[in-house]
Design a protein around this motif. Structure first.
Motif, PDB file in Angstrom:
ATOM      1  N   PHE A  79       0.812  -1.220   0.000  1.00  0.00           N
ATOM      2  CA  PHE A  79       0.000   0.000   0.000  1.00  0.00           C
ATOM      3  C   PHE A  79       0.846   1.270   0.000  1.00  0.00           C
ATOM      4  CE2 PHE A  79      -2.578   3.277   2.017  1.00  0.00           C
ATOM      5  CZ  PHE A  79      -3.681   3.222   1.199  1.00  0.00           C
ATOM      6  N   THR A 109       0.936   4.321  -2.764  1.00  0.00           N
ATOM      7  CA  THR A 109       0.703   5.734  -2.451  1.00  0.00           C
ATOM      8  C   THR A 109       1.856   6.594  -2.949  1.00  0.00           C
ATOM      9  OG1 THR A 109      -0.416   4.988  -0.485  1.00  0.00           O
ATOM     10  CG2 THR A 109       0.119   7.315  -0.577  1.00  0.00           C
ATOM     11  N   ALA A 110       3.095   6.108  -2.706  1.00  0.00           N
ATOM     12  CA  ALA A 110       4.265   6.876  -3.141  1.00  0.00           C
ATOM     13  C   ALA A 110       4.248   7.046  -4.659  1.00  0.00           C
ATOM     14  CB  ALA A 110       5.536   6.171  -2.689  1.00  0.00           C
ATOM     15  N   MET A 160       1.649   7.022  -6.564  1.00  0.00           N
ATOM     16  CA  MET A 160       0.559   7.943  -6.890  1.00  0.00           C
ATOM     17  C   MET A 160       1.044   9.390  -6.785  1.00  0.00           C
ATOM     18  SD  MET A 160      -3.064   8.012  -4.953  1.00  0.00           S
ATOM     19  CE  MET A 160      -3.090   9.336  -3.781  1.00  0.00           C
ATOM     20  N   ILE A 170       5.023  12.482   1.976  1.00  0.00           N
ATOM     21  CA  ILE A 170       3.883  11.811   1.334  1.00  0.00           C
ATOM     22  C   ILE A 170       3.019  11.193   2.429  1.00  0.00           C
ATOM     23  CG2 ILE A 170       3.236   9.850  -0.106  1.00  0.00           C
ATOM     24  CD1 ILE A 170       5.822  10.395  -1.703  1.00  0.00           C
ATOM     25  N   PRO A 171       1.730  11.478   2.435  1.00  0.00           N
ATOM     26  CA  PRO A 171       0.898  10.866   3.473  1.00  0.00           C
ATOM     27  C   PRO A 171       0.734   9.379   3.194  1.00  0.00           C
ATOM     28  CG  PRO A 171      -0.442  12.121   1.942  1.00  0.00           C
ATOM     29  CD  PRO A 171       0.978  12.339   1.547  1.00  0.00           C
ATOM     30  N   PRO A 172       1.045   8.516   4.169  1.00  0.00           N
ATOM     31  CA  PRO A 172       1.075   7.081   3.895  1.00  0.00           C
ATOM     32  C   PRO A 172      -0.302   6.420   3.826  1.00  0.00           C
ATOM     33  CG  PRO A 172       1.627   7.492   6.174  1.00  0.00           C
ATOM     34  CD  PRO A 172       1.431   8.827   5.531  1.00  0.00           C
ATOM     35  N   ALA A 186      -3.330   7.535   2.739  1.00  0.00           N
ATOM     36  CA  ALA A 186      -4.394   8.143   1.937  1.00  0.00           C
ATOM     37  C   ALA A 186      -5.071   7.112   1.048  1.00  0.00           C
ATOM     38  CB  ALA A 186      -3.805   9.250   1.089  1.00  0.00           C
TER      39      ALA A 186
END
Lengths: 197, 213
Positions: A5, A9-10, A12, B65-67, B69
């Protein structure tokens, strides 16, 4: 194989599109928002992937708070999910979403005094870069001292790259007000920076 | 271009500089700014500040970076909303408070024009009527079934006032008695004393007649 996950996210965030790329694709976004209004989760996921990185950074730059930026960005997207059906279509989708971001940020900024955060490590850069970064840092800290409405307008114009008309629509004020806010922000900024410039 | 027009053009261009810096001016406006910048040192300096502001706001290096989201988390949050979660909204609370205040005012206004006939309120009003020397109270009396007519007349004579049979067969009378303004507790006390008599089954003050001035 599915990525973990955090890696997703990174990715994205690394692949996040710029505001102008987002604004340029308005027809696609309108269609997407119609699907969100019907409660289609995969459409909302696409909106989320497009806007969360932008909104998170936008709010983080305003608040210098990781927690608050995450909270506000999520709040903005929750409002998008809940009220997509209310989008009247008389502006770009991005303008509508940034309008929500503007109001949410203004609401939070009214209650919060901004901290001034050192944003670079001077030991890690050469002298020329250090001077440039230092000047940027002064400017950034001086921007943090401006009143919330001026600060938000600066973010709309410089960070999100909106035209004057778009910034006016997002802030729900006349074009002349946006121009005046930017002009006074610049004048105040000169006052704050004093001898640094 | 005369001095006044040149000054107006300078002010106008100065206002456009942020959009010149962010690259969103249309071609005609950009050419206008370019032409002005060629001959205006002040605007060139202003533009430099605009570019520095742009760079300061655009630089993203320090932003994490928000982890956690995810769109699914937001939808889940929406689904977990309590049914009456909207009541926590301050605007809703303010609207509810306003409606309650308006409702209260309407009720109070209604009561002002149509006072209820509850003894408690009526008596309070009577005692506050500027010191009326006497008030006619309507007493409802019910005699025991075995009490003779003569005994009834005697009691009614003792009470004074005027008595009118409400239902003679049942031994019920409405007696109008003129008394100084009484409080509710005084009337209840008086009714209780009457009801304690052997001849009387029940006694209750049921109404009053305010003297017309």
């Amino acid at each position: 194989m599915d990525e973990p996950f955090a890696v997703q996210t990174a990715l994205m965030y690394m692949q996040a599109r710029t505001t102008r790329q987002v604004s340029a694709d308005d027809d696609r976004e309108r269609h997407l928002l119609e699907r969100v209004a019907r409660g289609e989760r995969d459409a909302f996921d696409e909106v989320f992937r497009t806007y969360h990185p932008l909104l998170f950074r936008f709010v983080f730059k305003m608040t210098a708070s990781y927690r608050l930026a995450d909270e506000v960005a999520n709040d903005i997207l929750l409002i998008v999910w809940q009220t997509a059906a209310k989008f009247r279509g008389d502006s770009k989708v991005s303008t509508w979403i940034f309008g929500i971001a503007y109001r949410q940020s203004l609401r939070r900024l009214g209650k919060r005094r901004l901290p001034t955060v050192p944003l670079f490590d001077s030991a890690a850069v050469d002298e020329q870069s250090a001077t440039r970064i230092e000047r940027e840092d002064w400017v950034r800290q001086a921007i943090a001292l401006l009143p919330p409405k001026q600060r938000l307008t600066i973010m709309l114009v410089y960070y999100l790259g909106l035209t004057c008309e778009e910034a006016a629509k997002v802030s729900d004020v006349p074009v002349s007000t946006v121009k005046t806010r930017m002009f006074h922000a610049r004048r105040k900024l000169r006052g704050h920076l004093g001898d640094q410039l | 271009m005369n001095k006044q027009l040149a000054h107006a053009e300078h002010d106008d261009i100065s206002m456009l500089l942020p959009w010149y810096a962010n690259g969103t001016l249309d071609d005609a406006e950009r050419e206008r700014v370019d032409a002005h910048l060629d001959s205006c040192g002040q605007c060139t300096e202003e533009l430099q500040l605009c570019v520095e502001m742009l760079n300061a706001t655009m630089s993203d290096g320090a932003i994490p970076i928000p982890p956690a989201a995810s769109a699914a988390a937001i939808i889940a949050r929406d689904e977990q909303r309590p049914a009456f979660g909207f009541l926590r909204d301050r605007r809703v609370q303010r609207l509810a408070a306003t409606l309650a205040a308006v409702g209260l005012l309407i009720v109070l206004g209604f009561m002002q024009f149509f006072p209820t006939q509850q003894p408690n309120q009526s008596f309070t009003a009577v005692t506050g009527t500027g010191g009326a020397s006497s008030v006619d109270y309507v007493l409802e009396l019910q005699f025991g079934v075995s009490v003779t007519q003569a005994a009834r007349s005697r009691v009614l004579e003792e009470l004074g006032g005027t008595a009118r049979p409400a239902n003679e067969d049942e031994g019920t009378y409405a007696v109008v008695i003129s008394l100084p303004p009484q409080s509710l507790s005084e009337l209840e006390q008086r009714a209780a004393e009457l009801a304690a008599r052997d001849e009387i089954e029940t006694a209750e003050f049921v109404a009053l007649q305010v003297p017309v001035r």
